[in-house]
Design an enzyme around this catalytic site. Structure first.
Site, PDB file in Angstrom:
ATOM      1  N   PRO A 251       0.856  -1.199   0.000  1.00  0.00           N
ATOM      2  CA  PRO A 251       0.000   0.000   0.000  1.00  0.00           C
ATOM      3  C   PRO A 251       0.886   1.241   0.000  1.00  0.00           C
ATOM      4  CG  PRO A 251      -0.001  -1.063   2.165  1.00  0.00           C
ATOM      5  CD  PRO A 251       0.754  -1.967   1.253  1.00  0.00           C
TER       6      PRO A 251
ATOM      7  N   THR B  38       1.227   5.412  -0.225  1.00  0.00           N
ATOM      8  CA  THR B  38       0.559   6.693  -0.103  1.00  0.00           C
ATOM      9  C   THR B  38       0.784   7.525  -1.354  1.00  0.00           C
ATOM     10  OG1 THR B  38       0.876   6.660   2.295  1.00  0.00           O
ATOM     11  CG2 THR B  38       0.381   8.781   1.284  1.00  0.00           C
TER      12      THR B  38
ATOM     13  N   CYS C  77       2.471   2.668   9.820  1.00  0.00           N
ATOM     14  CA  CYS C  77       2.671   4.031   9.333  1.00  0.00           C
ATOM     15  C   CYS C  77       3.366   4.865  10.407  1.00  0.00           C
ATOM     16  CB  CYS C  77       1.335   4.668   8.961  1.00  0.00           C
ATOM     17  SG  CYS C  77       1.494   6.372   8.380  1.00  0.00           S
TER      18      CYS C  77
ATOM     19  N   HIS D 208       7.491  -5.051   8.283  1.00  0.00           N
ATOM     20  CA  HIS D 208       8.452  -4.133   7.666  1.00  0.00           C
ATOM     21  C   HIS D 208       9.682  -4.081   8.568  1.00  0.00           C
ATOM     22  CE1 HIS D 208       9.210   0.152   5.818  1.00  0.00           C
ATOM     23  NE2 HIS D 208      10.274  -0.621   5.801  1.00  0.00           N
TER      24      HIS D 208
ATOM     25  N   ASN E 174       8.984  -7.249   4.294  1.00  0.00           N
ATOM     26  CA  ASN E 174       8.895  -6.013   3.520  1.00  0.00           C
ATOM     27  C   ASN E 174      10.116  -5.145   3.805  1.00  0.00           C
ATOM     28  OD1 ASN E 174       7.024  -2.977   3.924  1.00  0.00           O
ATOM     29  ND2 ASN E 174       7.952  -3.724   2.060  1.00  0.00           N
ATOM     30  N   GLY E 175      10.731  -4.629   2.724  1.00  0.00           N
ATOM     31  CA  GLY E 175      11.819  -3.675   2.889  1.00  0.00           C
ATOM     32  C   GLY E 175      12.972  -3.876   1.934  1.00  0.00           C
ATOM     33  N   ASP E 176      13.280  -2.850   1.145  1.00  0.00           N
ATOM     34  CA  ASP E 176      14.505  -2.777   0.329  1.00  0.00           C
ATOM     35  C   ASP E 176      14.618  -3.896  -0.701  1.00  0.00           C
ATOM     36  OD1 ASP E 176      15.007  -0.648   1.942  1.00  0.00           O
ATOM     37  OD2 ASP E 176      16.632  -1.574   3.077  1.00  0.00           O
TER      38      ASP E 176
END
Length: 766
Positions: free
Chosen positions: A360, A362, A466, A548, A607-609
């Site tokens: 998702p 933004t 978030c 994350h 999740n990440g990089d």
């Protein structure tokens, strides 16, 4: 010219008759830098460097873009056997010298990215006030403006979709402030038709008629002038579909675009706004929570916010659970009252190596971009993060985030080594909705409303990752990570009221650096808290957990911690064995509480990089996650999903990359409309995406692979002028690219990059 990597060497431009491209700096592809860009060069490299002079003693090191020539022993002219950390390893022949002529920036050339005036005395490089007392007013995105994209003379809606001699009257009569003369509007009220995209309206091509009618910027492609029997000439709209609906029907209802699902009728939004929409399940469950003192907001230390306050007996003496554990557990179960109803059995989900997930995002995670990503191989997509309160209040802008394209309503890829029990692939979808809520009542009501009004949802995800202060100060987003009990009960309630739609959660490592709490939270989400186990409630029922690999405090800086993600993935697998071997069978966990069916544990995603298929495959193999969620990597190169599917690097040409931009523009016009406002909206979101896409360094010009997120590219040229242009960090170049498909920008259109063009720590994920 001097080689920026080795001052002793000279670089020579290619001869005009040679096949190679002249080595021009990318700033010179389209002459002239904006004042903001010139100011950034001065800030990064100093005035001397901006003027092309070299002074190794006085050069100012930039924290964002690596400078070359600081260590001649590491020059590209003499490649090292090891890769330099933090520098994109671009081949020597593509390196260029920074522009030699930089003028002093003018004060009012471009709008600032901060809340102050552009480069004025109160700001520093457009980043915010210098005075420490004004730190609270910082925020470079607070004053972003996009100007206006509107017709010079507005045409009345009653005339937009009808022929010139149509007898339809405006309901406002003589009091209407809009134009009714179609010929006058076409001559003086709107700009000339666009000749891009073949000069044909994308909506007209897809639907057979254009809802914008005369206001369409391609109106000439679906209109003509005909001569009537009385010799009068009439302007008429052409349509492919002869069974066109009455143009006066549902005039106040916005057009949903091409192939859009989860469209909520405006009358239902009005009911929500007037608080006429009933949420019976949520209301009954919340009443039960309050009666049983299970609402985390009532201050009960046993079941509310996490607390170490011991339980006491009737005389105020602390209970020794270690001594009377069995008795206390039986007493809790004796006092436990069943909720008014239990969760329905959920539609089973599936995550595997063949289902890469688009995070998702933004702003950038809009429907046209997700549609592009799906066409390139994205198997699971999520909406932009939507706030719960505006949804249940019927706000139009928030409900627009729930719309999805019909391509997202198709099943994801499915090729497991062993078939998944109870999984019906034909009923699965790609698209899910992500929400943020700070209270259980808000999350439950939002969930019930969503499942009632949006039939095409794979799952509903609760955002607990978030890090934006505006969200966290309200107790939502990453703030939920500090209230595990509240989070658990919120997810359990969402699971109860969501019908067959599964509930998932996205979390971070914790709120503070060096103090991760995700392992503890994962155990609670999979097994249930000790209190819920004693009372017999069982686990909260999430179908998937996405972690994350950063903390809230870390935001989007530094690298994601995949070692920690791996340890959490191993813990989830261990808990499956542990739950299977539980000997306490007084109350077995109900299959409906497990999230996705009998004997199901939450899927676990990392999740990440992730910037290449190498990163993806490595994490699947070594971290032990079921799948990976990709965020900024998908914005930089949307074909990363195609790379994952084919398991190879794809060296996309500049022409192919430009084709993806054209596809986005077509998607945007089909969704936002082809009138002046729709074209302006499409342009704005295209530029938002290009602030990421410009960071792509073609794999064909890299000395070493794989590419890495932390590597900053030095100034380089592409293999042709178009490739160089696509790599430009100047937003004015992005506008020029948009004009290839959307025509010249409106005179009142403005665009300020969300973050400085050389910043890589972007708050993209929701």
């Amino acid at each position: 010219m001097a080689n920026p990597l080795s001052e002793g060497d000279q670089l020579h431009a290619a001869a005009a008759d040679e096949d190679t491209q002249v080595a021009n700096p990318q700033a010179e592809i389209l002459p002239g830098d904006s004042a903001t860009t010139k100011a950034e060069k001065i800030q990064r490299h100093g005035t001397a460097a901006a003027n092309g002079e070299t002074n190794s003693d006085n050069d100012e090191r930039s924290s964002k873009r690596r400078k070359l020539g600081q260590d001649p022993s590491l020059s590209a002219a003499e490649p090292t056997t090891e890769r330099r950390k933090g520098v994109a390893p671009i081949k020597k022949e593509y390196l260029v010298e920074i522009s030699k002529s930089v003028e002093e920036p003018s004060f009012d050339d471009d709008a600032a990215e901060s809340s102050g005036k552009a480069n004025g005395p109160e700001t520093v490089g457009g980043r915010g006030p210098r005075d420490a007392k004004q730190k609270g007013k910082r925020g470079q995105n607070h004053a972003r403006q996009f100007g206006s994209s509107r017709d010079e003379i507005a045409l009345c809606k009653s005339r937009a979709g009808v022929n010139e001699f149509h007898p339809q009257d405006c309901s406002y009569g003589a009091k209407c402030k809009f134009e009714h003369d179609i010929r006058k509007y076409l001559k003086d009220g709107k700009r000339e038709d666009l000749q891009t995209l073949g000069g044909v309206c994308p909506l007209f091509e897809a639907k057979g008629n254009c809802p914008a009618g005369w206001r369409c910027r391609f109106a000439g492609s679906h209109s003509k002038e005909v001569e009537r029997e009385d010799a009068r000439k009439e302007l008429v709209l052409v349509e492919k579909d002869q069974a066109k609906k009455d143009p006066t029907e549902n005039a106040d209802e916005e057009d949903e675009g091409v192939g859009v699902v989860n469209v909520v009728h405006y009358t239902q939004k009005i009911k929500l706004r007037k608080k006429q929409w009933k949420t019976d399940k949520a209301d009954k469950y919340l009443d039960w929570m309050n009666k049983e003192n299970l609402d985390p907001s009532n201050g009960n230390p046993h079941s509310g916010a996490d607390s170490d306050v011991p339980e006491v007996d009737g005389d105020g003496i602390p209970i020794d659970k270690s001594r009377f554990n069995g008795a206390v557990r039986l007493d809790n179960r004796a006092r436990y009252v069943e909720p008014p109803f239990r969760a329905s059995e959920k539609r089973r989900l599936y995550y595997g190596p063949e289902t890469p997930v688009l995070a998702p995002l933004t702003t950038q995670g809009n429907l046209p971009f997700r549609r592009l990503a799906v066409s390139l191989g994205a198997q699971v997509t999520w909406s932009e993060m939507a706030m719960g309160l505006p949804l249940i209040q019927g706000e139009k802008g928030e409900w627009a985030l729930m719309k999805a394209h019909e391509s997202e309503a198709t099943p994801p890829a499915y090729s497991p080594k062993t078939p998944v029990l109870d999984y019906n692939h034909s009923r699965d979808l790609k698209f899910g909705a992500q929400i943020a809520a700070n209270k259980p009542w808000l999350a439950l009501k939002t969930t019930e409303v969503l499942t009632s009004l949006c039939p095409s949802l794979r799952a509903i995800d609760l955002n607990c990752g978030c890090p934006i202060d505006l969200v966290c100060r309200q107790g939502a987003g990453s703030a939920m990570l500090d209230a595990h009990t509240k989070l658990e009960k919120t997810l359990r309630g969402m699971n109860v009221v969501s019908g067959e739609v599964p509930i998932t959660v996205k979390i971070r490592m914790g709120t503070k650096d060096k103090s991760p709490t995700a392992e503890k939270l994962c155990q609670r989400l999979v097994m249930g808290s000790p209190d819920s186990q004693e009372s017999g409630e069982g686990p909260c029922g999430v179908a998937a957990i996405t972690l994350h690999g950063r903390s809230k405090q870390q935001r989007y800086t530094r690298s994601a911690d995949w070692e920690y993600i791996s340890s959490c993935a191993a813990l989830v697998k261990k808990l499956k064995t542990q739950r299977a071997s539980m000997t306490d069978t007084i109350r077995e966990p109900d299959a409906r509480d497990s999230g996705t069916g009998s004997d199901a544990l939450p899927y676990f995603c990392g999740n990440g990089d992730i910037l290449s298929h190498i990163d993806y495959n490595e994490h699947i193999a070594n971290a032990g996650v079921d799948s990976c969620m990709i965020a900024r990597g998908a914005l930089i190169k949307p074909w990363i999903f195609e790379e994952i599917e084919t398991n190879q690097y794809l060296d996309k040409s500049a022409t192919e990359r430009l084709g993806y931009i054209e596809q986005f523009c077509r998607n945007g016009l089909e969704y936002w409309g082809s009138d002046e406002i729709g074209v302006g909206t499409t342009r704005r979101f295209l530029l938002e995406w290009m602030s990421f896409a410009c960071r792509y360094v073609p794999v064909g010009i890299l000395e070493y692979l794989p590419p890495r997120f932390g590597d900053r590219p030095p100034a380089f040229r592409g293999r042709n002028e178009l490739e160089t242009l696509l790599s430009s960090a100047n937003y004015k170049d992005w506008i020029k690219i948009s004009e290839m498909f959307l025509g010249p920008a409106h005179k009142d259109f403005q665009f300020m990059p969300k973050h400085k063009s050389n910043s890589y720590e972007i708050e993209a994920e929701g």
